[in-house]
Design a protein around this motif. Structure first.
Motif, PDB file in Angstrom:
ATOM      1  N   GLN A  23       0.654  -1.207  -0.067  1.00  0.00           N
ATOM      2  CA  GLN A  23       0.020   0.043   0.021  1.00  0.00           C
ATOM      3  C   GLN A  23       0.808   1.322  -0.077  1.00  0.00           C
ATOM      4  N   ASN A  24       1.852   1.217   0.546  1.00  0.00           N
ATOM      5  CA  ASN A  24       2.951   2.408   0.812  1.00  0.00           C
ATOM      6  C   ASN A  24       3.322   2.893  -0.584  1.00  0.00           C
ATOM      7  N   THR A  25       3.330   1.941  -1.735  1.00  0.00           N
ATOM      8  CA  THR A  25       3.871   2.115  -2.809  1.00  0.00           C
ATOM      9  C   THR A  25       3.089   3.216  -3.799  1.00  0.00           C
ATOM     10  N   GLN A  27       0.964   6.278  -4.592  1.00  0.00           N
ATOM     11  CA  GLN A  27       1.172   7.713  -4.715  1.00  0.00           C
ATOM     12  C   GLN A  27      -0.166   8.308  -3.973  1.00  0.00           C
ATOM     13  N   PRO A  28       0.380   9.441  -3.098  1.00  0.00           N
ATOM     14  CA  PRO A  28      -0.783  10.047  -2.525  1.00  0.00           C
ATOM     15  C   PRO A  28      -1.559  10.681  -3.711  1.00  0.00           C
ATOM     16  N   TRP A  31      -4.412   8.479  -4.621  1.00  0.00           N
ATOM     17  CA  TRP A  31      -5.452   8.484  -3.664  1.00  0.00           C
ATOM     18  C   TRP A  31      -6.385   9.528  -3.470  1.00  0.00           C
ATOM     19  N   ASN A  65      -0.174   6.116   3.533  1.00  0.00           N
ATOM     20  CA  ASN A  65       0.905   7.164   3.336  1.00  0.00           C
ATOM     21  C   ASN A  65       0.937   8.224   4.450  1.00  0.00           C
ATOM     22  N   THR A  67       2.733  10.204   5.999  1.00  0.00           N
ATOM     23  CA  THR A  67       3.572  11.237   6.034  1.00  0.00           C
ATOM     24  C   THR A  67       3.313  12.217   4.935  1.00  0.00           C
ATOM     25  N   SER A  68       2.106  11.975   4.164  1.00  0.00           N
ATOM     26  CA  SER A  68       1.978  12.489   2.999  1.00  0.00           C
ATOM     27  C   SER A  68       1.176  13.793   3.426  1.00  0.00           C
TER      28      SER A  68
END
Length: 141
Positions: A23-25, A27-28, A31, A65, A67-68
């Motif tokens: 999931q962390n891959t 990109q914000p 989303w 994410n 820290t986005s």
């Protein structure tokens, strides 16, 4: 465009459900685009899409994410615009954003602009000064 949007949603849903460890891959920006799809922008959400649905999708993006700054900013803006949000609820969300992004002047500034209580605004300004001093190796009080 509708077919591209449908394909985009299918791929994102597959990525979320099929590969939770990846999931962390995601990109914000993807989303945000997915959550806001079908509306002409964040301020049109209530007219074209269920606010809770959008917040839920953005929350999933934040979980993936944390820290986005972009995801938190959109989430906070939508929460602030939502008429059901009480000030304390918004403060809790700001607190969560700050816990994930403790050195983000942007999030702190958003809090300063939103906050209505003078003593809280002053506290936020002191925090911003501390962050800037820390980033620049200056004496922080």
């Amino acid at each position: 465009m509708p077919n591209e949007l449908w394909l985009f949603k299918q791929l994102l849903n597959y990525a979320i459900s099929g590969y939770p460890h990846q999931q962390n891959t995601l990109q914000p920006e993807l989303w945000i685009k997915y959550a806001l799809s079908g509306s002409s922008g964040i301020f049109e959400i209530g007219k074209t899409k269920n606010v809770e649905e959008v917040l839920s999708l953005l929350s999933q993006g934040i979980s993936a994410n944390p820290t986005s700054t972009k995801l938190w900013t959109v989430y906070l803006e939508l929460t602030k615009q939502c008429q059901k949000s009480k000030p304390e609820e918004v403060r809790v969300i700001f607190r969560d954003a700050i816990l994930n992004l403790p050195d983000s002047v942007h999030i702190q500034w958003q809090l300063y602009l939103w906050e209505t209580q003078e003593d809280r605004k002053v506290d936020v300004l002191y925090t911003i000064i501390r962050i800037i001093c820390k980033k620049n190796g200056l004496f922080a009080f």
